[in-house]
Design an enzyme around this catalytic site. Structure first.
Site: not given
Ligand SMILES: *[C@@H]1O[C@H](CO)[C@@H](O)[C@H](O)[C@H]1NC(C)=O
Ligand SMILES: *[C@@H]1O[C@H](CO)[C@@H](O)[C@H](O)[C@H]1NC(C)=O
Ligand SMILES: *[C@@H]1O[C@H](CO)[C@@H](O)[C@H](O)[C@H]1NC(C)=O
Ligand SMILES: *[C@@H]1O[C@H](CO)[C@@H](O)[C@H](O)[C@H]1NC(C)=O
Ligand SMILES: *[C@@H]1O[C@H](CO)[C@@H](O)[C@H](O)[C@H]1NC(C)=O
Ligand SMILES: *[C@@H]1O[C@H](CO)[C@@H](O)[C@H](O)[C@H]1NC(C)=O
Ligand SMILES: *[C@@H]1O[C@H](CO)[C@@H](O)[C@H](O)[C@H]1NC(C)=O
Ligand SMILES: *[C@@H]1O[C@H](CO)[C@@H](O)[C@H](O)[C@H]1NC(C)=O
Ligand SMILES: *[C@@H]1O[C@H](CO)[C@@H](O)[C@H](O)[C@H]1NC(C)=O
Ligand SMILES: CC(=O)N[C@H]1CO[C@H](CO)[C@@H](O)[C@@H]1O
Length: 370
Positions: A37, A333, A336
């Protein structure tokens, strides 16, 4: 008057665009992206069994991306792959593999494709339970090698373009997250990390066999410092000197030198291979050691911008609070980095000449002529 104002803004934007990345040829013909991610630009949007926890195709993701579009990037704006691509002279990351119709896959090979998938790790089973479905590294590499094979049959210049292209890989964090949470007394960390590095090595060999020569590899950062892990540290009372989850940071710190020696050893084995390894741990320490970090503007180091509760670690969606000064936040978040934080990382990967990249930086890597 409104329309003239609009036209002016449009021209100004085009000029800005040209100044930023439109003017010159990119420094590499194409960029191919693999990993998790930190670099996914939307592959997970297309995986039917992938759970919402492992997707980022809804607001407030993308709040600072053009048109505020939630694209599947796990960021408020651009991610690390986008930022590095921009430094190379591309507008952003190459597009997600799964977004491309079958008949445009081969034509897109000359510009680059992203195979990255949020949740994926070095091991095939990493996140398979937590995410439902991800593109594993094994499949990411297979999808690339199978396209490269077809492309070389069709086009004589393909092999040369693959050799000159940049292979950008950011993976390993999810394997460590899952392992750090296992609380068996007799777990053997060394054995587990050796398994990760052996897998890493086999992916690099497969890519090299398909013609890849230039690898930019990003090591997992101080994972224990992201908001979700700070919460675990608080619950388990396992703090390190940064107030982060000690077990997770310990694993990252042990993994880095193992990746470094694996890469060095591969250059002795694989003809023409060249690489740049980014030391994300030292980059993160540089920020955490000096909480003021005036040069980077990060003043909020432990709390997610999008989220509520302790460390803002609730998870990000349109019903939780959103911070205003996003350039001052290290974390977007609970897992991340912000657009601003990945911009700093990309800049160091690209141009650092000190202790953040070894043995060369990405700029030297892409301009090297073997
Ligand atoms: C081969 O690839 C090059 C570079 O992308 C492209 O310019 C050319 O049109 C391709 N040739 C064919 C026959 O597809
Ligand atoms: C994943 O596979 C590795 C190696 O086969 C194994 O050690 C590990 O326990 C597996 N993890 C899970 C969650 O199944
Ligand atoms: C990508 O890899 C997966 C897993 O190996 C496979 O099922 C799929 O067909 C591949 N896609 C393409 C277009 O080659
Ligand atoms: C852990 O695994 C490594 C590598 O297999 C081995 O050398 C070491 O003895 C193991 N440690 C323990 C405590 O079992
Ligand atoms: C960190 O890892 C080392 C080596 O495995 C171990 O000796 C040490 O106890 C670990 N520390 C923490 C805080 O987990
Ligand atoms: C950060 O500080 C620690 C000591 O607290 C030191 O070991 C480490 O090298 C420092 N890292 C950087 C990048 O300044
Ligand atoms: C820090 O903020 C100042 C003022 O907003 C800005 O000019 C500068 O580019 C920022 N630095 C970074 C590294 O983003
Ligand atoms: C948004 O996240 C919060 C905190 O995790 C959660 O309680 C809420 O149900 C979520 N809302 C939506 C619409 O998903
Ligand atoms: C790797 O890149 C460096 C820096 O451009 C160059 O000096 C070196 O010769 C390259 N090595 C190979 C094997 O291409
Ligand atoms: C590039 C690619 O994957 N091409 C495939 C497109 O679909 C046809 C028919 O399913 C396949 O034969 C090609 O290999």
């Amino acid at each position: 008057m409104a329309s003239r104002g609009g036209a002016f803004a449009f021209v100004a934007l085009c000029l800005l665009d040209l100044a930023l990345h439109g003017a010159a040829e990119p420094l590499a013909p194409a960029m191919f992206v693999f990993g998790d991610s930190t670099v996914d630009v939307g592959n997970n949007n297309y995986l039917k069994k992938c759970k919402i926890e492992c997707k980022a195709d809804y607001p407030r993701y993308g709040v600072d991306y053009p048109d505020q579009a939630p694209t599947g990037r796990f960021s408020n704006g651009y991610n690390l792959a986008d930022q590095l691509a921009q430094l190379l002279g591309f507008p952003e990351s190459p597009p997600p593999f799964l977004s491309l119709p079958n008949d445009s896959l081969i034509p897109q090979m000359s510009k680059g494709i992203s195979f990255a998938s949020g949740g994926s790790g070095l091991l095939d089973n990493t996140s398979s339970h937590a995410c439902g479905e991800v593109l594993s590294m094994t499949n990411q590499v297979r999808n690339f090698t199978s396209l490269a094979r077809q492309w070389k049959i069709e086009n004589q210049t393909a092999a040369d373009l693959v050799t000159k292209s940049l292979f950008f890989i950011s993976v390993g964090s999810n394997d460590l997250f899952e392992h750090a949470d296992i609380t068996v007394d007799n777990r053997n960390d060394t054995e587990f990390l050796q398994l990760l590095v052996a897998s890493y090595s086999s992916y690099l060999k497969d890519l090299h066999r398909a013609g890849a020569k230039k690898f930019s590899v990003v090591s997992p950062s101080l994972l224990g410092c992201c908001p979700s892990q700070r919460l675990i540290a608080q619950e388990s009372k396992d703090f390190d000197k940064y107030g982060c989850f000690g077990s997770a940071n310990n694993l990252s710190k042990q993994l880095y030198p193992m990746i470094a020696s694996m890469l060095h050893d591969l250059t002795l084995e694989l003809p023409g291979m060249n690489y740049s390894l980014g030391d994300s741990i030292r980059m993160a320490e540089g920020v955490f050691n000096n909480t003021h970090t005036p040069a980077y503007n990060f003043t909020v180091l432990s709390k997610a911008c999008c989220g509520v509760g302790d460390f803002g670690a609730s998870g990000c969606n349109s019903s939780v609070p959103l911070c205003q000064n996003r350039a001052n936040y290290m974390f977007w978040d609970k897992f991340h980095p912000t657009d601003a934080a990945s911009a700093v990382t990309a800049k160091e990967l690209f141009g650092n000449t000190g202790s953040f990249v070894h043995p060369i930086n990405v700029q030297q890597l892409v301009t090297s002529q073997p």
